[in-house]
Design an enzyme around this catalytic site. Sequence first.
Site, PDB file in Angstrom:
ATOM      1  N   ASP A 266       0.864  -1.165   0.000  1.00 16.29           N
ATOM      2  CA  ASP A 266       0.000   0.000   0.000  1.00 16.29           C
ATOM      3  C   ASP A 266       0.916   1.236   0.000  1.00 16.29           C
ATOM      4  O   ASP A 266       2.149   1.129   0.075  1.00 16.29           O
ATOM      5  CB  ASP A 266      -0.975  -0.015   1.182  1.00 16.29           C
ATOM      6  CG  ASP A 266      -2.217   0.839   0.871  1.00 16.29           C
ATOM      7  OD1 ASP A 266      -2.151   1.679  -0.058  1.00 16.29           O
ATOM      8  OD2 ASP A 266      -3.248   0.682   1.545  1.00 16.29           O
ATOM      9  N   TRP A 267       0.317   2.396  -0.094  1.00 17.01           N
ATOM     10  CA  TRP A 267       1.039   3.664  -0.273  1.00 17.01           C
ATOM     11  C   TRP A 267       2.158   3.820   0.775  1.00 17.01           C
ATOM     12  O   TRP A 267       1.867   4.007   1.954  1.00 17.01           O
ATOM     13  CB  TRP A 267       0.032   4.802  -0.166  1.00 17.01           C
ATOM     14  CG  TRP A 267       0.520   6.123  -0.602  1.00 17.01           C
ATOM     15  CD1 TRP A 267       1.214   7.027   0.165  1.00 17.01           C
ATOM     16  CD2 TRP A 267       0.364   6.722  -1.890  1.00 17.01           C
ATOM     17  NE1 TRP A 267       1.492   8.142  -0.580  1.00 17.01           N
ATOM     18  CE2 TRP A 267       0.975   7.988  -1.845  1.00 17.01           C
ATOM     19  CE3 TRP A 267      -0.234   6.311  -3.079  1.00 17.01           C
ATOM     20  CZ2 TRP A 267       1.012   8.849  -2.930  1.00 17.01           C
ATOM     21  CZ3 TRP A 267      -0.216   7.160  -4.165  1.00 17.01           C
ATOM     22  CH2 TRP A 267       0.401   8.414  -4.093  1.00 17.01           C
TER      23      TRP A 267
END
Length: 704
Positions: A266-267
């Site tokens: 994820d980010w």
Amino acid sequence: MSNKTDETFVNQLLSQMTLEEKLGQLNQVNPGDRFDSSLLREGKAGSLINASGALTGQGFSDSGSAELSNHFQQLALESRLKIPLLFGRDVIHGFRTVFPIPLAQAAAFNPHLARQAASVAAREATASGIKWTFAPMLDIARDPRWGRVAEGNGEDPFLGAQMAGAVVQGFQGDDLSAPDALVACAKHYVGYGAAEGGRDYENGEISEPTLRDIYLPPFRAAVQAGAGTLMSAFIDLNGIPATANRRLLTDILRGEWGFDGFVVSDWESVKELIQHGVAEDEAHAARLALQAGLDMDMVSGVYLNTLGESLQRGKISIEEIDEAVRRILRIKHRAGLFAQPFTDPLRAPRDLLTPEARSLARDFARQSMVLLKNDRDLLPLKGFRRILLAGPFVHARGELFGTWTPDGRAEDVTPLDEALRQTAPNSVELWFAETSDLALHLAHHADAVVLLLGEHPARSGENCNISDLSLPPGQAEFVQAMAALGKPLALVVFAGRPLAITSQVQVVDAALYAWHPGIEGGAALGEILFGIASPSGRLPITFPRATGQIPIYYNRKNSGRPINPQGEFRTRYLDLPPSPLFPFGFGLTYTRFEYSNLTLSSDTLRGALAISAEVTNIGACAGTEVVQLYVRDLIGSLTRPIRELKGFQRITLQPGESRRVSFTLREEDLTFTRADGAFGVEPGNFHVWIAPDSQSGLPGKFRL
Ligand code: BGC
């Protein structure tokens, strides 16, 4: 699963790559304002995220566009090995045609429709240069305080798995290399919904049996449906951040399930391993993630910047890097990018926002709305001459979209008041009032009142958590004041989560949950309010009476002192009844259904069992019922849920019509994670119900 062409191609390409080029493939870049496009020419990026919104000052449109991604692709194809980029974006519930939020989609209990919607989204997104979506979001959610409950399918693993398979197939189609196929990304793997207190990004603890039987099944279904990629969750699960969790990313995902695609973080979640306190610096974080089985680093840059040196120091092996590169190239090859790296710019005008897509969006919105109360059949509204529609949503456009709609445009939406006018009979006068003062004044002269209340989309979605599940400030008072006037009163709630609307439901005659219904939400609502369509959605998540009841979900364990309102030493609250406001699976229609004659093909399940019941429409109009199958395993080596959903069917019956609805229950439907850690069945006695919701129904018994 991998085929020979993929493997030969990938291995040949891999054998020509330098270390730098390999690390480039593992690197996903966000082309923001200060984007240095020489990265692309040098082969230092394998994927771009949100290749839109970027470069707007250079004459490109601000939404995903074929021209923009073709421009970037051209740069990537100028690199030495000409490896194309994979363009990723959050296409969560539609692209330009915005469908209802995922939680609402789940409420339709209609995976077939979800599949069609995903395939529309895939056509629109690919026409705009996007080849990879960060969806479906498959996080089981038992805590509606968590804002991301809007993005998933609710609390149930069976419904979640059905939706997962359907949506993956809708995005990807049968052939990932088709121009309109979009690579799916099942996220957030796994346990993200268990964030403590409903606070996004917070840590969570899930026992092994609950992880296996509740949280993992939707992901497994996505993998079985062929999902090309998965995204690791931000969460620290049981002390190991999901982004560095080898047991999840390698042992279970690859070892047990045979997944051969790639996993993206994820980010910046690789870099965040430092904050979690498991990595001492960026190099350490990158190593932990890579060795756990995390292939692509979303925008933190730490793979590109540190893995080379870690290799030189002998802390990781080239085989580990190669394996991650291989998985990414495999998906790029399967997606047809080497043969067809560019997007035909003529597609977008043809493929975006077609009348068929709009009509599907309307159908989906209609099927997702849930009728919660309808005293004296107030709905559909009949026989009223002047109807007042009041509340903050009366002129809603983009507010109907819900969370995660970067490509939806408010101007594509018919404002709610206009949509309602278009669906109301000519003989009816509609009045609109946005503020409560005006509404209370006009209400005196109206024959019926419909309140359009709820949450603005910005109150749900990523990191939009709330500690109090009540309606937003002022709305509860508005409902009470309106109810005091004694007019026939209906409440429509727009929201991205279950809200605790106990006192409002008590004082209104009718309540309809509309969620965030998407681009055609206004027309769908009008059709339901005025009886052109009939509501048929069911709750995919338990509705609590109050925030303090959280977590509350239908598939709970019995406990040694089960719920019993009369019993003093039984599980309870002193200040609330033990039951939820509305149970999982619940929803009314404009007619009534009667269930009778439950029949089992045998009293013992050997291989499979047929279970059926007669469902009759005993009301005065046609209606759609979601007939549900539940079981309970009475005795287990581990305690078992008091009910588990095992099947559902949507059926439409005319007044007086009767149909026998039949389900097949197989032995494998009764498997669970046992005390010995194995996944299997345990012989014994079971209860079964064919039911309109998770708290009622016709009971039966069988043995396994
Ligand atoms: C979210 C993901 C999303 C990603 C890319 C993250 O903040 O958690 O769900 O796909 O951003 O936009």
